[in-house]
Design a protein around this motif. Structure first.
Motif, PDB file in Angstrom:
ATOM      1  N   VAL A 302      60.191   8.769  32.407  1.00  0.00           N
ATOM      2  CA  VAL A 302      58.845   8.204  32.200  1.00  0.00           C
ATOM      3  C   VAL A 302      58.823   7.320  30.959  1.00  0.00           C
ATOM      4  O   VAL A 302      58.100   6.309  30.921  1.00  0.00           O
ATOM      5  N   ALA A 303      59.608   7.664  29.938  1.00  0.00           N
ATOM      6  CA  ALA A 303      59.662   6.831  28.734  1.00  0.00           C
ATOM      7  C   ALA A 303      60.272   5.474  29.039  1.00  0.00           C
ATOM      8  O   ALA A 303      59.778   4.434  28.575  1.00  0.00           O
ATOM      9  N   SER A 304      61.345   5.453  29.829  1.00  0.00           N
ATOM     10  CA  SER A 304      61.972   4.190  30.199  1.00  0.00           C
ATOM     11  C   SER A 304      61.009   3.327  31.011  1.00  0.00           C
ATOM     12  O   SER A 304      60.923   2.102  30.814  1.00  0.00           O
ATOM     13  N   SER A 305      60.259   3.972  31.890  1.00  0.00           N
ATOM     14  CA  SER A 305      59.278   3.247  32.690  1.00  0.00           C
ATOM     15  C   SER A 305      58.191   2.633  31.819  1.00  0.00           C
ATOM     16  O   SER A 305      57.794   1.474  32.005  1.00  0.00           O
ATOM     17  N   VAL A 306      57.725   3.393  30.825  1.00  0.00           N
ATOM     18  CA  VAL A 306      56.636   2.891  29.982  1.00  0.00           C
ATOM     19  C   VAL A 306      57.123   1.792  29.035  1.00  0.00           C
ATOM     20  O   VAL A 306      56.360   0.891  28.679  1.00  0.00           O
ATOM     21  N   VAL A 307      58.393   1.830  28.650  1.00  0.00           N
ATOM     22  CA  VAL A 307      58.946   0.750  27.825  1.00  0.00           C
ATOM     23  C   VAL A 307      58.904  -0.569  28.605  1.00  0.00           C
ATOM     24  O   VAL A 307      58.515  -1.619  28.071  1.00  0.00           O
ATOM     25  N   LYS A 308      59.295  -0.523  29.874  1.00  0.00           N
ATOM     26  CA  LYS A 308      59.242  -1.734  30.708  1.00  0.00           C
ATOM     27  C   LYS A 308      57.817  -2.267  30.804  1.00  0.00           C
ATOM     28  O   LYS A 308      57.567  -3.467  30.704  1.00  0.00           O
ATOM     29  N   LEU A 309      56.866  -1.364  31.001  1.00  0.00           N
ATOM     30  CA  LEU A 309      55.468  -1.767  31.100  1.00  0.00           C
ATOM     31  C   LEU A 309      54.959  -2.337  29.776  1.00  0.00           C
ATOM     32  O   LEU A 309      54.173  -3.297  29.756  1.00  0.00           O
ATOM     33  N   ALA A 310      55.401  -1.736  28.663  1.00  0.00           N
ATOM     34  CA  ALA A 310      54.988  -2.214  27.343  1.00  0.00           C
ATOM     35  C   ALA A 310      55.501  -3.625  27.087  1.00  0.00           C
ATOM     36  O   ALA A 310      54.794  -4.470  26.507  1.00  0.00           O
ATOM     37  N   ILE A 311      56.736  -3.910  27.507  1.00  0.00           N
ATOM     38  CA  ILE A 311      57.299  -5.257  27.358  1.00  0.00           C
ATOM     39  C   ILE A 311      56.506  -6.248  28.201  1.00  0.00           C
ATOM     40  O   ILE A 311      56.131  -7.334  27.744  1.00  0.00           O
ATOM     41  N   GLU A 312      56.225  -5.860  29.459  1.00  0.00           N
ATOM     42  CA  GLU A 312      55.485  -6.742  30.363  1.00  0.00           C
ATOM     43  C   GLU A 312      54.089  -7.055  29.838  1.00  0.00           C
ATOM     44  O   GLU A 312      53.577  -8.161  30.037  1.00  0.00           O
ATOM     45  N   ASN A 313      53.479  -6.072  29.163  1.00  0.00           N
ATOM     46  CA  ASN A 313      52.119  -6.238  28.674  1.00  0.00           C
ATOM     47  C   ASN A 313      52.041  -6.720  27.230  1.00  0.00           C
ATOM     48  O   ASN A 313      50.954  -6.856  26.666  1.00  0.00           O
ATOM     49  N   GLY A 314      53.196  -6.962  26.625  1.00  0.00           N
ATOM     50  CA  GLY A 314      53.240  -7.516  25.268  1.00  0.00           C
ATOM     51  C   GLY A 314      52.787  -6.581  24.183  1.00  0.00           C
ATOM     52  O   GLY A 314      52.316  -7.045  23.125  1.00  0.00           O
ATOM     53  N   VAL A 315      52.913  -5.268  24.391  1.00  0.00           N
ATOM     54  CA  VAL A 315      52.459  -4.311  23.373  1.00  0.00           C
ATOM     55  C   VAL A 315      53.618  -3.522  22.744  1.00  0.00           C
ATOM     56  O   VAL A 315      53.393  -2.695  21.869  1.00  0.00           O
ATOM     57  N   ALA A 316      54.853  -3.797  23.182  1.00  0.00           N
ATOM     58  CA  ALA A 316      56.005  -3.150  22.551  1.00  0.00           C
ATOM     59  C   ALA A 316      56.244  -3.788  21.189  1.00  0.00           C
ATOM     60  O   ALA A 316      56.257  -5.010  21.067  1.00  0.00           O
ATOM     61  N   ILE A 317      56.419  -2.965  20.162  1.00  0.00           N
ATOM     62  CA  ILE A 317      56.651  -3.457  18.806  1.00  0.00           C
ATOM     63  C   ILE A 317      58.148  -3.555  18.579  1.00  0.00           C
ATOM     64  O   ILE A 317      58.878  -2.571  18.682  1.00  0.00           O
ATOM     65  N   ASP A 318      58.619  -4.767  18.287  1.00  0.00           N
ATOM     66  CA  ASP A 318      60.045  -5.010  18.078  1.00  0.00           C
ATOM     67  C   ASP A 318      60.352  -4.977  16.578  1.00  0.00           C
ATOM     68  O   ASP A 318      59.768  -5.738  15.800  1.00  0.00           O
ATOM     69  N   VAL A 319      61.257  -4.066  16.175  1.00  0.00           N
ATOM     70  CA  VAL A 319      61.617  -3.947  14.758  1.00  0.00           C
ATOM     71  C   VAL A 319      63.125  -4.068  14.596  1.00  0.00           C
ATOM     72  O   VAL A 319      63.892  -3.720  15.499  1.00  0.00           O
ATOM     73  N   ASP A 320      63.531  -4.581  13.447  1.00  0.00           N
ATOM     74  CA  ASP A 320      64.961  -4.695  13.147  1.00  0.00           C
ATOM     75  C   ASP A 320      65.423  -3.349  12.614  1.00  0.00           C
ATOM     76  O   ASP A 320      64.950  -2.879  11.577  1.00  0.00           O
TER      77      ASP A 320
END
Length: 321
Positions: A302-320
């Motif tokens: 479910v976490a992997s699924s929600v990561v994909k959805l977060a990327i698609e919806n532009g709400v995933a926070i990308d950090v170095d």
């Protein structure tokens, strides 16, 4: 590395997506493509907390990672959820951390999805009455997920404190289903599908009252000593689980195994039914029982699924990182 905060999960993850993710990982487990690693679960000696890790790897999806979390009984007084979880996903090719995901709501959704998958594959097609034993935080998630799997006409429910059933009654109303608070005996006698979701350490549901053809999803027993149904009912049922090793050690089947009324070979993987390598329900007269112990691979799916959805919806926070 991506971060998907807890606050974003409710707007991203649907019950349908959780169902699909959990169903697929059950299939991978049964096919030998996915493996859960040993669970760590300990009382930490502070704040009465129980803390642990669940982890695993699915070769079919390359989901690798762990869920860290546990139970802090004093959190409610602080305005926090007693169950606290965070899921970490890693790149299978390199070991680098690829995502950190809030795990509180996801844990509730994947637990409900597991019960729903069991109902979808094992309950009689003509099931009309859904019984819910327990009215804690998880019960509403169970009701919403399971109610979708058959054309139920009524919900009956029991809880030790009957007044706590009000929240379930509201959910049933939202779903357009009549709701009734009943005794355990009445619930057993009337239900075609029963979901138990309690933290009981003694049996609540007894064999004598359960009708032939009933499907039972036992979702509360995930620790040594817990028990929701009596050993006679377990021995009477055709048994399925998420993972056999957990079922016999910390799941509902632990007591029947100890009593010698059930053997490890009697317990089947639900994923085999999903794959079509096990017939599942072979008679409308059989009682089927799903022992849902909860495994790390469900969390990763479910976490992997929600990561994909977060990327698609532009709400995933990308950090170095």
């Amino acid at each position: 590395m991506l971060i998907v905060p807890e606050r974003e999960i409710a707007n991203l993850m649907t019950r349908e997506a959780a169902f699909e993710a959990v169903e697929k990982v059950f299939a991978s487990m049964a096919a030998g493509k996915a493996k859960n690693f040993p669970v760590v679960r300990e009382a930490i000696g502070h704040a009465e907390a129980l803390y642990g890790f669940k982890s695993g790897f699915d070769k079919a999806t390359l989901d690798l990672g762990l869920k860290s979390g546990g139970y802090w009984p004093g959190n409610a007084a602080k305005g926090l959820t007693n169950h606290q979880s965070t899921i970490f996903l890693f790149e299978a090719d390199t070991g680098k951390c690829r995502a950190i995901v809030g795990g509180n709501l996801l844990t509730a959704l994947r637990t409900a999805a597991a019960a729903a998958v069991s109902v979808a594959h094992l309950a009689r097609q003509d099931a009309k009455v859904l019984g819910i034993v327990g009215a804690g935080h998880q019960a509403a998630f169970q009701l919403r997920a399971v109610a979708r799997q058959r054309k139920f006409e009524r919900v009956v429910a029991w809880n030790r404190s009957a007044e706590k059933l009000d929240s379930l009654a509201k959910v049933a109303e939202e779903l357009g289903l009549p709701f009734e608070s009943v005794s355990l005996d009445d619930l057993a006698a009337r239900s075609d599908v029963i979901v138990t979701i309690t933290s009981s350490f003694k049996p609540l549901l007894m064999s004598d009252g359960v009708r032939p053809g009933t499907h039972i999803a036992c979702m509360g027993t995930d620790t040594k000593g817990k028990q929701e149904v009596d050993v006679a009912l377990v021995a009477r049922a055709r048994l399925f689980t998420d993972e056999v090793a957990q079922s016999i050690s910390i799941g509902e089947c632990q007591h029947a195994i100890a009593a010698g009324t059930v053997a490890e070979a009697d317990i089947r993987e639900l994923g085999a039914v999903v794959n079509g390598t096990d017939a599942g329900r072979v008679s409308n007269d059989y009682i089927t029982l799903f022992d849902g112990t909860g495994v790390g691979l469900q969390d990763l799916a479910v976490a992997s699924s929600v990561v994909k959805l977060a990327i698609e919806n532009g709400v995933a926070i990308d950090v170095d990182f």
